[in-house]
Design an enzyme around this catalytic site. Structure first.
Site, PDB file in Angstrom:
ATOM      1  N   PHE A 224       6.107 -28.681  24.632  1.00 36.54           N
ATOM      2  CA  PHE A 224       4.835 -29.125  24.073  1.00 36.54           C
ATOM      3  C   PHE A 224       5.080 -30.403  23.283  1.00 36.54           C
ATOM      4  CE2 PHE A 224       1.305 -29.319  21.068  1.00 36.54           C
ATOM      5  CZ  PHE A 224       0.268 -29.319  21.976  1.00 36.54           C
TER       6      PHE A 224
ATOM      7  N   ASP B 108       9.669 -21.981  19.061  1.00 35.92           N
ATOM      8  CA  ASP B 108       8.237 -22.184  18.858  1.00 35.92           C
ATOM      9  C   ASP B 108       7.501 -21.039  19.570  1.00 35.92           C
ATOM     10  OD1 ASP B 108       5.564 -22.925  18.923  1.00 35.92           O
ATOM     11  OD2 ASP B 108       5.982 -25.039  19.326  1.00 35.92           O
TER      12      ASP B 108
ATOM     13  N   TYR C  51      -3.969 -20.236  15.466  1.00 39.51           N
ATOM     14  CA  TYR C  51      -5.320 -20.299  16.040  1.00 39.51           C
ATOM     15  C   TYR C  51      -5.399 -19.906  17.504  1.00 39.51           C
ATOM     16  CZ  TYR C  51      -3.781 -25.150  17.114  1.00 39.51           C
ATOM     17  OH  TYR C  51      -3.083 -26.255  17.526  1.00 39.51           O
ATOM     18  N   LYS C  52      -4.281 -19.457  18.082  1.00 38.19           N
ATOM     19  CA  LYS C  52      -4.300 -19.047  19.487  1.00 38.19           C
ATOM     20  C   LYS C  52      -4.454 -17.523  19.542  1.00 38.19           C
ATOM     21  CE  LYS C  52      -1.443 -23.029  20.775  1.00 38.19           C
ATOM     22  NZ  LYS C  52      -2.392 -23.783  21.609  1.00 38.19           N
TER      23      LYS C  52
ATOM     24  N   ARG D 152      -5.683 -24.234  33.410  1.00 35.45           N
ATOM     25  CA  ARG D 152      -4.969 -23.208  32.667  1.00 35.45           C
ATOM     26  C   ARG D 152      -5.934 -22.085  32.266  1.00 35.45           C
ATOM     27  NH1 ARG D 152      -1.884 -24.475  26.996  1.00 35.45           N
ATOM     28  NH2 ARG D 152      -4.047 -24.813  26.404  1.00 35.45           N
TER      29      ARG D 152
END
Lengths: 411, 411
Positions: free
Chosen positions: B126, B197, B222-223, B370
Site C-alpha cells: 500500500f 500493517d 475505519y475498515k 475490488r
C-alpha cells in the site's frame, strides 16, 4: 476605580459580540473560563455531527469522499482558518495534531537551512513544542541541537548557526505575548526561519502571519476555534516556501496523485504535501463549524473585548481578594493573550474548589491558576460572579477541604 | 456445481453471525461490498456520538478528560483491539493515523538495529507504507535505504543488513495474505525486526501477532473495525521491546508525566510513549463502538464466513459473467484476506455503473475492481444480487455510457 456589577452589566449591554453567545450550547450553572483549553460546543456542531454521522457516513458511506466533499475538507477548513490568522487561503491546511505538525515543519525548516545546527526556543515553552524538537534532533543523531534561552536573550542567541526559531506566540501559562513581527525580522536578519505556535492566539488575537513575515506556523483546533476535544490541528507555510518545503511524514494523502497508487512518493503542490494519512472526518466536521462562527466575528472586537475582560478580571481579583494571589501574567493588556494566570501555593486545591462551584478554569503546575477569556461567549458580568466565588473560597478557607487535594489524571 | 439463490438463502438461515447485521445502520437499496475501505455505521455509534458531543463535550467540557475517561481512551480502545489481533491488552494503543504510526515504529526499529542499512518491503505494498519509509530514509540522509523485492524473493533478500521487514499482511489490492509466522521467523533468523500493517486484516482474520512472534504492528480503524471515516489508527509493540522502543514523535501525551509540564521529554512506560498529541476524542468514541461489536463476534466464525463469501463470489462471477474478468486475488481461500479483486480494462467504468445501481465496491488503478466481504453485516444472498447486477451491466454494455467514464477525486 472600584468596579461594580452595574458597570459590567452596562458593558454587556453595549457589547457588539453579545449575540454570538447564543450560538453556543453552554451548560447551565457553569461559568466557563477554560475556553483556552477546550472551547465550548457550537450549536451548529451538534447538528453537523448528526449529519456527518447519520447521513454522510451512515448513508453515503464511501461515496461521501466525493459527494460530501470529505476529500477537500483539510484544505477547505484550512482556508477558513487562514482568514483568522493573516494568511492566504492556500497557505493553511488542517491535519494531524499540533505536535505532529511541529515535527513536519521543523524538519522541513532544517532541510531549508542545511549546515545550521541550532533550533532556538525558550525554556518553559509549551512542553510538546520542546519535546517534538527533542525527538527530532535525537533522531537526527546529534547533528542539530535544541537551545532554549530566556525571551530577553533571544536577540543575542539568534546567530547564523540558527536554522529555526520556534516560539509560541502567546505563552500557555503566563499569557505573555511575543512580538511576532520583531522576532521574525530578527531571525531573518541572521538567515534563520521562524515557526510560530498559534495554539493560544488563533481565534483570540488579530494574528497577522504574513504581516509579520512568518515562515511557518501551527495551531490547535480545540481551544479558541471551538473544534471539539482533540480536534485536528492546522499548519501554515508561507507561499514563498511552499515549493521547497519538504516534510518527512510523507503519507499517501500528501502525494501528488494519491489514487494513482504509485510506489514512489512525489509531493503534491502547495499545502497538500503536508497531509499524511487519511483525514479525520468526524473531527474536521466539528472543527469546520467552530471556525465558521469565529470567521463571522469582527477580529478587532474580539481583541478589544479580550483585553478588557483580562484587565477587569485582574482588577476585580485585587478588589475582592486583596493581595492573596500573585499575578503571573503581564498586567499590560497589549503584552497579553486572552488568558490570565494567578499564582498561589495552594493553586491546585483552590481551582478544584472553584470547579466544584461551577467556575471552571484550570491549573498548571506548579502554582498557576489559569483563567481564559473567550469573547464570543463570555459576558462581562460573568467575571463578577467568578471572582466573587474565588473571594468566597479564599475567605472561607473552603479549598483546604480534603476533597480538593487529590490530583486527577488531567489537571 | 451451480450455485442457486436458494443455496445462499439456506446459508443465511444457518449463519451464526446473522444477528450482528441488525447492529449496523445499513442504507436501504445498497449492497455494500466496500467495508474494507470504509466500514458501515454501527447503530451504537450514532447514540455514542450524540453522547460524546452533547454530554461529554457540551456539558462536561474540560472536566470530561477525567470524568468521562477521555484521557484513558487511547489505551482502553487499544486494549479492546488487542483482543482481535492476538496481542496482550498492554501491547496496543490507539493514536494518529496508520501512516504516522508506521513512521514511529519504523524509526523505533532502526534505533533497535543500529548499523543495519536496509528496510525491506515489497513493490506494490500500500503506497503510504512505502511513502512513509521513503520520507523516513530521505530524512536520515541516505544512511538507510528502502528495498522492495517481490514476495517470492523476500527469503533471500532477508540478510543481516536488514533492520526491518515491513509488510501488509493482506495486500490492499490483490487480497493475497502473507504467512506472518513464517516471514517473521525468517526475519528473526537474520536478526531483523518485523512491522506488520494489519489494515486489511484486523477484524477480518484471526490475526495472531504474538503467536507469530511479531515485533511491531499498525492498523486502520475505519475498515473492518467500523470506526468511521478517518478513524484513528492503532499500533502494537511486543512486550519484549517496550522498554527499548523509542520513537521520534515524542509529543506531550507520550511523556511519563504530561501534566508536570517539564521541559525535558521522558518517555512514558509501555505503550503510552507512542502517543504524540492530544487524542482525537470524537474519532475515538466512534471507534470504540465499532471495536466493541467486533469483540463480541466469534473470530473463527468470521474467518469461516469471510472465506466462504469470497469463494462463492468468485464462483458466482464465473457462473454469471463467464470469463470476462480476470481474477487478481488468490483462488485459494487460505491465501486470501477478506476481499476479492477482479481485473478488467474498463474496470473504472464498470465499478461506476455498479455503484449507480447501489452495488458499492471500489476501483484500484489501473484495472482492479475490488469487492470486500464483511461477515458481520453481509448476507450470502447479497452476493447473488451483486453479481446479478454485474452480469447485467456486462451483458447490456451499460458501463460504456459517458457518465461512467469521468474520474472522481477519490476512486
Amino acid at each position: 476605580m472600584t468596579i461594580t456589577r452595574a458597570m459590567l452589566e452596562a458593558l454587556d449591554k453595549g457589547d457588539p459580540l453579545a449575540p454570538f453567545r447564543d450560538e453556543f450550547d453552554l451548560p447551565p450553572d457553569v461559568l466557563y473560563l477554560d475556553g483556552n483549553s477546550l472551547g465550548v460546543l457550537p450549536k451548529a456542531a451538534k447538528a453537523r455531527m448528526v449529519r456527518a454521522v447519520e447521513q454522510e457516513w451512515g448513508r453515503g458511506l464511501i461515496r461521501s469522499w466525493n459527494e460530501a466533499g470529505w476529500i477537500d475538507m483539510p484544505g477547505r477548513v484550512g482556508a477558513a482558518i487562514a482568514g483568522l490568522i493573516g494568511a492566504h487561503a492556500d497557505e493553511v491546511i488542517v491535519a494531524d495534531s499540533t505536535s505532529v505538525n511541529i515535527f513536519k515543519l521543523a524538519a522541513a525548516a532544517l532541510r531549508l537551512r542545511p549546515g545550521r545546527r541550532i533550533i532556538l526556543s525558550e525554556p518553559g515553552n509549551f512542553p510538546t513544542d520542546l519535546y517534538m524538537l527533542q525527538g527530532l534532533t535525537m533522531f537526527l543523531g546529534g547533528a542539530v541541537e535544541v537551545r532554549t534561552v530566556a525571551p530577553a536573550d533571544l536577540p543575542t542567541a539568534l546567530t547564523d548557526e540558527v536554522a529555526l526559531l520556534l516560539l509560541t506566540q502567546v505563552h500557555y501559562k503566563t499569557g505573555r505575548m511575543h512580538d511576532m513581527a520583531d522576532l521574525t525580522a530578527r531571525a531573518h536578519a541572521v538567515g534563520a526561519l521562524t515557526l510560530w505556535d498559534l495554539s493560544h492566539s488563533a481565534g483570540a488575537l488579530e494574528v497577522n502571519l504574513n504581516g509579520a513575515g512568518a515562515d511557518f506556523a501551527v495551531g490547535c483546533g480545540y481551544k479558541y476555534l471551538n473544534g471539539g476535544p482533540g480536534a485536528p490541528a492546522f499548519l501554515f507555510v508561507a507561499r514563498r516556501h511552499q515549493a521547497d518545503a519538504v516534510q518527512p511524514l510523507s503519507g499517501w494523502m500528501g502525494h501528488a496523485a494519491p489514487f494513482a497508487f504509485d510506489d514512489t512518493y512525489r509531493p503534491a503542490d502547495g499545502m497538500r504535501r503536508h497531509l499524511c494519512g487519511t483525514p479525520p472526518i468526524l473531527g474536521l466536521s466539528a472543527l469546520e463549524e467552530g471556525v465558521a462562527i469565529m470567521a463571522r466575528a469582527d477580529r478587532s472586537h474580539i481583541r478589544e473585548k479580550s483585553q478588557r475582560l483580562g484587565d477587569l478580571f485582574i482588577t476585580l481579583v485585587e478588589q475582592m481578594c486583596g493581595d492573596v494571589f500573585g499575578l503571573i501574567s503581564p498586567r499590560e493588556a497589549g503584552q497579553r493573550g486572552s488568558h490570565v494566570s494567578l499564582s498561589h501555593l495552594d493553586g491546585y486545591a483552590i481551582m478544584q474548589a472553584l470547579i466544584a462551584r461551577g467556575v471552571i478554569g484550570d491549573f498548571r503546575a506548579p502554582d498557576a491558576l489559569r483563567f481564559g477569556f473567550t469573547p464570543l461567549y463570555l459576558r462581562y458580568v460573568d467575571l463578577w460572579e467568578a471572582v466573587a466565588h474565588l473571594a468566597n473560597i479564599m475567605q472561607s478557607g473552603e479549598y483546604r477541604q480534603d476533597r480538593f487535594q487529590t490530583k486527577a489524571a488531567v489537571t
